[in-house]
Design a protein around this motif. Sequence first.
Motif, PDB file in Angstrom:
ATOM      1  N   UNK A  72       0.830  -1.206   0.000  1.00 55.59           N
ATOM      2  CA  UNK A  72       0.000   0.000   0.000  1.00 55.59           C
ATOM      3  C   UNK A  72       0.863   1.255   0.000  1.00 55.59           C
ATOM      4  N   UNK A  73       1.998   1.210   0.684  1.00 53.32           N
ATOM      5  CA  UNK A  73       2.882   2.380   0.692  1.00 53.32           C
ATOM      6  C   UNK A  73       3.423   2.674  -0.700  1.00 53.32           C
ATOM      7  N   UNK A  74       3.593   1.639  -1.511  1.00 54.65           N
ATOM      8  CA  UNK A  74       4.030   1.852  -2.886  1.00 54.65           C
ATOM      9  C   UNK A  74       2.961   2.523  -3.730  1.00 54.65           C
ATOM     10  N   UNK A  75       1.718   2.469  -3.268  1.00 56.82           N
ATOM     11  CA  UNK A  75       0.608   3.117  -3.968  1.00 56.82           C
ATOM     12  C   UNK A  75       0.238   4.459  -3.349  1.00 56.82           C
ATOM     13  N   UNK A  76       1.079   4.966  -2.461  1.00 48.44           N
ATOM     14  CA  UNK A  76       0.831   6.279  -1.883  1.00 48.44           C
ATOM     15  C   UNK A  76      -0.015   6.265  -0.636  1.00 48.44           C
ATOM     16  N   UNK A  77      -0.269   5.100  -0.039  1.00 44.70           N
ATOM     17  CA  UNK A  77      -1.043   5.003   1.204  1.00 44.70           C
ATOM     18  C   UNK A  77      -0.087   4.540   2.306  1.00 44.70           C
ATOM     19  N   UNK A  78       0.430   5.482   3.089  1.00 46.08           N
ATOM     20  CA  UNK A  78       1.354   5.177   4.170  1.00 46.08           C
ATOM     21  C   UNK A  78       0.577   5.179   5.478  1.00 46.08           C
ATOM     22  N   UNK A  79       0.524   4.015   6.133  1.00 49.50           N
ATOM     23  CA  UNK A  79      -0.284   3.876   7.340  1.00 49.50           C
ATOM     24  C   UNK A  79       0.398   4.589   8.502  1.00 49.50           C
ATOM     25  N   UNK A  80      -0.372   4.805   9.583  1.00 49.40           N
ATOM     26  CA  UNK A  80       0.150   5.567  10.722  1.00 49.40           C
ATOM     27  C   UNK A  80       1.268   4.824  11.445  1.00 49.40           C
ATOM     28  N   UNK A  81       1.204   3.515  11.493  1.00 53.57           N
ATOM     29  CA  UNK A  81       2.274   2.756  12.150  1.00 53.57           C
ATOM     30  C   UNK A  81       3.623   2.981  11.486  1.00 53.57           C
ATOM     31  N   UNK A  82       3.600   3.361  10.219  1.00 51.96           N
ATOM     32  CA  UNK A  82       4.837   3.587   9.471  1.00 51.96           C
ATOM     33  C   UNK A  82       5.122   5.074   9.282  1.00 51.96           C
ATOM     34  N   UNK A  83       4.467   5.918  10.078  1.00 55.32           N
ATOM     35  CA  UNK A  83       4.719   7.354  10.006  1.00 55.32           C
ATOM     36  C   UNK A  83       3.824   8.110   9.049  1.00 55.32           C
ATOM     37  N   UNK A  84       2.802   7.471   8.505  1.00 55.28           N
ATOM     38  CA  UNK A  84       1.903   8.153   7.580  1.00 55.28           C
ATOM     39  C   UNK A  84       0.681   8.698   8.280  1.00 55.28           C
ATOM     40  N   UNK A  85      -0.346   9.039   7.501  1.00 57.33           N
ATOM     41  CA  UNK A  85      -1.581   9.602   8.038  1.00 57.33           C
ATOM     42  C   UNK A  85      -2.804   8.784   7.669  1.00 57.33           C
ATOM     43  N   UNK A  86      -2.630   7.556   7.165  1.00 56.49           N
ATOM     44  CA  UNK A  86      -3.752   6.702   6.783  1.00 56.49           C
ATOM     45  C   UNK A  86      -4.033   5.727   7.925  1.00 56.49           C
ATOM     46  N   UNK A  87      -5.284   5.673   8.355  1.00 58.18           N
ATOM     47  CA  UNK A  87      -5.673   4.788   9.450  1.00 58.18           C
ATOM     48  C   UNK A  87      -5.767   3.363   8.914  1.00 58.18           C
ATOM     49  N   UNK A  88      -5.176   2.422   9.626  1.00 56.71           N
ATOM     50  CA  UNK A  88      -5.229   1.006   9.260  1.00 56.71           C
ATOM     51  C   UNK A  88      -5.674   0.215  10.481  1.00 56.71           C
ATOM     52  N   UNK A  89      -6.673  -0.645  10.295  1.00 61.76           N
ATOM     53  CA  UNK A  89      -7.220  -1.458  11.379  1.00 61.76           C
ATOM     54  C   UNK A  89      -7.170  -2.925  10.967  1.00 61.76           C
ATOM     55  N   UNK A  90      -6.730  -3.754  11.891  1.00 56.04           N
ATOM     56  CA  UNK A  90      -6.691  -5.193  11.651  1.00 56.04           C
ATOM     57  C   UNK A  90      -7.994  -5.799  12.156  1.00 56.04           C
ATOM     58  N   UNK A  91      -8.754  -6.417  11.247  1.00 53.53           N
ATOM     59  CA  UNK A  91     -10.081  -6.928  11.582  1.00 53.53           C
ATOM     60  C   UNK A  91     -10.220  -8.355  11.073  1.00 53.53           C
ATOM     61  N   UNK A  92     -11.280  -8.978  11.538  1.00 58.17           N
ATOM     62  CA  UNK A  92     -11.676 -10.295  11.046  1.00 58.17           C
ATOM     63  C   UNK A  92     -13.190 -10.287  10.907  1.00 58.17           C
ATOM     64  N   UNK A  93     -13.665 -10.341   9.668  1.00 57.46           N
ATOM     65  CA  UNK A  93     -15.106 -10.344   9.438  1.00 57.46           C
ATOM     66  C   UNK A  93     -15.754 -11.626   9.925  1.00 57.46           C
ATOM     67  N   UNK A  94     -14.968 -12.681  10.109  1.00 55.59           N
ATOM     68  CA  UNK A  94     -15.516 -13.964  10.557  1.00 55.59           C
ATOM     69  C   UNK A  94     -15.741 -13.977  12.066  1.00 55.59           C
ATOM     70  N   UNK A  95     -14.742 -13.535  12.825  1.00 58.45           N
ATOM     71  CA  UNK A  95     -14.863 -13.544  14.282  1.00 58.45           C
ATOM     72  C   UNK A  95     -15.331 -12.214  14.852  1.00 58.45           C
TER      73      UNK A  95
END
Length: 755
Positions: A377-400
């Motif tokens: 995703x960072x190669x596509x211009x989406x840098x998540x906050x954990x990596x110093x960016x401003x895009x929110x990323x959440x780890x989810x499971x639609x099953x559980x």
Amino acid sequence: MASKRIYEVAKQYNISSNALVQMLRDLNHTVKSHMSVMDEKMVLDVNMRFEQEKLAAREEQDRKKKMAASDTSAKPKTVKEGPGKQARPKAVAGKPARKEGAPATQAVKGDGDVRGRRRRSKKKKKAKVDQKEVEASVRRTIAQMDSTRTRRRRRRGDREDDEAGDEAASVIRVPEFISAGELAEHLSVSPTEIVSKCLQLGLMITINQRLDMDTLMTVASEFGFDVEEQSEYGLEYIEEDEEEEDEGVLVSRPPVVTIMGHVDHGKTSLLDYIRKSNVIAGEAGGITQHIGAYEVDLESGQITFLDTPGHEAFSAMRARGTQVTDIVILVVAADEEVMPQTIEAIDHAKAAEVPIIIALNKMDLETARPDRIKEQLSQRGLLVEDWGGDVIACEVSALTGAGVDHILEMVLLQSEMLDLKANPDRRAQGVVVEAELDRGRGTLATVLIQQGTLRVGDAFVAGQFSGRVRALLNERGARIADAGPSVPVQIMGFSGMPQVGDSFAVVESEPLAREIGNRRRQMRREHEFRQAKPITLEDIYDQIKEGEIQELPVIVKGDVGGSVEALSDSLLRLENDEVKIRIIHTGIGAINESDVLLATASNAIIIGFHVRPNAQARALAEREKVDVRLYDIIYRVIQDVTDALEGMLKPDIEEQVVGVVEVREIFRAPRVGTIAGCYVQSGNVTRNANIRLIRDGIVVYESTVGSLRRFKEDVREVQSGFECGLTVDGFQDIKQDDTIEVYETREVARQLQTR
């Protein structure tokens, strides 16, 4: 101290996240969003700012109490003039003195002690400051800081409107193909003057004749007006409520969230968990084929979800979804990779300038690799906050359901930052996100309300069609009384089938709605008539000069408007410069006799998506030999049409060298010409074979073998290692040591290269 995010600190101070972000920026701290982490220096600066606000509030309260005390003490006082004389009142500024003869107030012994005790008690009361009043003052100050930018922008807009007032007076907004009489109304002149001016310009028109945009601009310029093209007729009646509204009438509205991502990455499953339902059970192949709009009630607020299909053929649907959405949830399977449809969804969201929240789904699997997805995703211009960016990323499971509550909290926080507001006390406006023909209820369209409140009985116009709201249904089919901003609702009462993406607006009355709809249909027919030019000899000559162009006429019928539009867009992508798809008709509903007759007249095929022909249409198709193809999954449509187009392509011509002949002697024979005595070095040579005459590595001539002899006998073929004599059709200048290359051609089926 443990690091905290901005929205967590904002909750402690009981202010909005947006206000705290603005405060930090005023304090020269670099913050990106409410998800930024606050360091110790930021916390100290914020505490210092709040202490200053509290101190200022206390000083303001003390000042007000002093003013109140001075007003209380500013009463008429008595002045002693001497023993045996009456006390004369002292004049107070702004108040008349006591009239003579009025009873004088005598000084009583001990009054000084009483007044001294009162002053001491007032000082004690001043020392006790109401803490609740101080906090309320701080909140008011923060609210003023939060709304300063909005008020300033509105004042600047007012100045710009005043400056542009004179310029707007000379500009008229009209749609294309209005009549000369209607143009006269906009220009405030008589229709006779319009006709006269056109005659002077060499244009023979009548009052009721419709004019194209070039003519409208030419005529309006003669009267000193500029023309601005209006996209749709009737916007002046709809835009009466579009004037800037006071901030006081705007209320917060739920965010509209679009769920995007690749097919089978878990978009609908995630929405299923939120809605506690099973949407994909009714979809063919477990793939979402339609756009669904759902309103979800949560403990912390409401969210409107738009579920768009993930297959690449539905790129038009996804593009339409980003036009009406506030936030995009991009679902990416953590056990796979960033797919082409995921990249396409990112491009749509960026083009619409919509904030993106990444949902890393399927985290319950052992093969989940979220870091790899974040890197892609960072190669596509989406840098998540954990990596110093401003895009929110959440780890989810639609099953559980793990992480679902966290991503919903992030959606509500993001909507708080966006400060989404709308006016519910005006005429409703929205956009059509889906339309279908229900067997028992007629035309049924799903509309997302963007402004105002829609109620049963309202007259409306959507695209070319009008109507009155007969019933409002939510996504589960239950009747509701009204629908406010950001609420998706199904509407009964359309006079025709609107197109997906048409603007929806409530107007003053039903006759006005019918008039706007009729005018729009007239203009559309005029536009189509102007575009349909008759074929002339020049057109035929141009087609002959450019080469013959093959076409595949297609009629597309589907169950809902979104599927028909997406399928048509997918088919048009398959054409190239040699073979073109011509979609001559699209429609919603079952395949009928009219469709079969149209296919018969135009030699077209009929593609039915989730629909079937009726008995009469089926019999007519069998009698007229019309090809009717029925599908439930879009993959098969694309594959079948691709195969048909590849059959219409001209095959590639491949050449294969079958023999090489060396010219060793030259013979001249009367009435025969030049005969080449040759030796077959490799392969073979046959009579009438295609050959190239090569001299010093350069092709001198291309032709065929005229005659082929071995000794004095005519032969059909000479193999490698033998000598022969041959002539070349149409060429006599053969020389010794020339090389003759024998080749044959074959046709190879081509594959379709899409654009």
